[in-house]
Design a protein around this motif. Structure first.
Motif, short mmCIF file in Angstrom:
data_model
loop_
_atom_site.label_atom_id
_atom_site.label_comp_id
_atom_site.label_asym_id
_atom_site.label_seq_id
_atom_site.Cartn_x
_atom_site.Cartn_y
_atom_site.Cartn_z
N ILE A 1 29.89 57.23 35.05
CA ILE A 1 30.14 55.83 35.37
C ILE A 1 28.95 55.01 34.88
O ILE A 1 27.82 55.24 35.29
N ARG A 2 29.22 54.08 34.00
CA ARG A 2 28.16 53.24 33.44
C ARG A 2 28.07 51.89 34.14
O ARG A 2 27.00 51.33 34.31
N LYS A 3 29.24 51.39 34.58
CA LYS A 3 29.25 50.06 35.19
C LYS A 3 30.44 49.97 36.15
O LYS A 3 31.49 50.54 35.88
N ILE A 4 30.24 49.26 37.26
CA ILE A 4 31.31 48.99 38.22
C ILE A 4 31.44 47.47 38.34
O ILE A 4 30.45 46.77 38.53
N LYS A 5 32.66 46.98 38.24
CA LYS A 5 32.93 45.55 38.38
C LYS A 5 33.96 45.37 39.48
O LYS A 5 34.96 46.08 39.53
N GLU A 6 33.70 44.44 40.40
CA GLU A 6 34.64 44.11 41.46
C GLU A 6 35.21 42.72 41.20
O GLU A 6 34.51 41.84 40.71
N SER A 7 36.49 42.54 41.54
CA SER A 7 37.08 41.21 41.36
C SER A 7 36.45 40.23 42.34
O SER A 7 35.92 40.62 43.38
N ASN A 8 36.52 38.96 42.01
CA ASN A 8 35.95 37.91 42.85
C ASN A 8 36.84 37.59 44.04
O ASN A 8 38.04 37.84 44.01
N SER A 9 36.25 37.01 45.06
CA SER A 9 37.04 36.52 46.19
C SER A 9 37.75 35.23 45.77
O SER A 9 37.31 34.54 44.84
N VAL A 10 38.84 34.94 46.45
CA VAL A 10 39.59 33.71 46.21
C VAL A 10 39.92 33.12 47.58
O VAL A 10 41.03 33.24 48.10
N PRO A 11 38.91 32.47 48.22
CA PRO A 11 39.09 31.98 49.60
C PRO A 11 40.26 31.03 49.78
O PRO A 11 40.89 31.02 50.84
N GLU A 12 40.58 30.25 48.76
CA GLU A 12 41.67 29.27 48.92
C GLU A 12 43.04 29.91 49.15
O GLU A 12 43.95 29.27 49.64
N ILE A 13 43.18 31.22 48.84
CA ILE A 13 44.44 31.91 49.16
C ILE A 13 44.21 33.04 50.18
O ILE A 13 45.06 33.89 50.37
N GLY A 14 43.06 33.03 50.82
CA GLY A 14 42.78 34.00 51.87
C GLY A 14 42.27 35.36 51.41
O GLY A 14 42.29 36.31 52.17
N VAL A 15 41.79 35.45 50.18
CA VAL A 15 41.25 36.71 49.67
C VAL A 15 39.72 36.63 49.72
O VAL A 15 39.10 35.93 48.92
N TYR A 16 39.13 37.35 50.69
CA TYR A 16 37.69 37.30 50.89
C TYR A 16 36.97 38.56 50.44
O TYR A 16 35.76 38.59 50.37
N VAL A 17 37.74 39.61 50.17
CA VAL A 17 37.16 40.87 49.68
C VAL A 17 37.74 41.14 48.29
O VAL A 17 38.79 40.60 47.93
N PRO A 18 37.09 41.97 47.51
CA PRO A 18 37.63 42.28 46.18
C PRO A 18 38.98 42.97 46.29
O PRO A 18 39.19 43.81 47.16
N VAL A 19 39.88 42.61 45.41
CA VAL A 19 41.19 43.24 45.35
C VAL A 19 41.14 44.44 44.40
O VAL A 19 41.71 45.48 44.68
N TYR A 20 40.44 44.29 43.30
CA TYR A 20 40.40 45.32 42.26
C TYR A 20 38.98 45.78 41.97
O TYR A 20 38.02 45.05 42.20
N MET A 21 38.89 46.98 41.42
CA MET A 21 37.63 47.54 40.92
C MET A 21 37.88 48.05 39.51
O MET A 21 38.97 48.51 39.20
#
Length: 158
Positions: A126-146
């Motif tokens: 594993i060289r790099k890990i990227k997490e999706s951003n939060s989207v508070p305006e639709i109630g997404v406060y944690v990453p959905v994807y990795m």
């Protein structure tokens, strides 16, 4: 120029020789698997067909997003955290479309430790890990994807 795109069943890559690809993309494959044997076979095949220093990009659901109390349009409905380390655990998820239609999914969960050990076993670092951003305006406060960016180790080790 000089790019060959192929879409195929990840369990049957026999038509491709060892060290055939510089890049392999796997997006949302893990949730559709039947269990640990399929996961092991897929990562083994990815390691086999990648060139040395080739990259494997894997996209999957972030474990934080599996909590069934999320009240957004795409969520796990019966995932229980006590099953987190039960590799190949099946659970249900649902998505609500823009036309308010409900789609039910039967998904499979693998822990990050399990995925990491499969990658290591098959020479993929594993060289790099990227997490999706939060989207508070639709109630997404944690990453959905990795996304994991992995590199196949050179012959003499890394």
């Amino acid at each position: 120029k000089n790019i060959l795109y192929k879409t195929c069943n990840e369990l049957k890559l026999c038509e491709f020789g060892d060290n055939s690809f510089d890049l392999v993309l796997m997006n949302m494959v893990f949730p559709s698997l039947g269990g640990t044997e399929e996961a092991e076979k897929i990562i083994e095949e990815m390691g086999r067909v990648l060139n040395y220093n080739g990259r494997l990009i894997i996209g999957f659901l972030h474990p934080l997003f599996l909590h069934p109390t999320h009240k957004i349009n795409d969520r796990a409905t019966d995932f229980r955290f006590e099953n987190y380390f039960k590799e190949g655990h099946h659970y249900k998820a649902e998505a609500i479309t823009t036309k308010d239609r409900k789609i039910i999914f039967n998904d499979t969960h693998f822990s990050l430790s399990f995925i990491s050990s499969l990658l290591e076993k098959n020479g993929l670092c594993i060289r790099k890990i990227k997490e999706s951003n939060s989207v508070p305006e639709i109630g997404v406060y944690v990453p959905v994807y990795m996304i994991f960016e992995c590199v196949k180790a050179v012959k003499n080790g890394m």
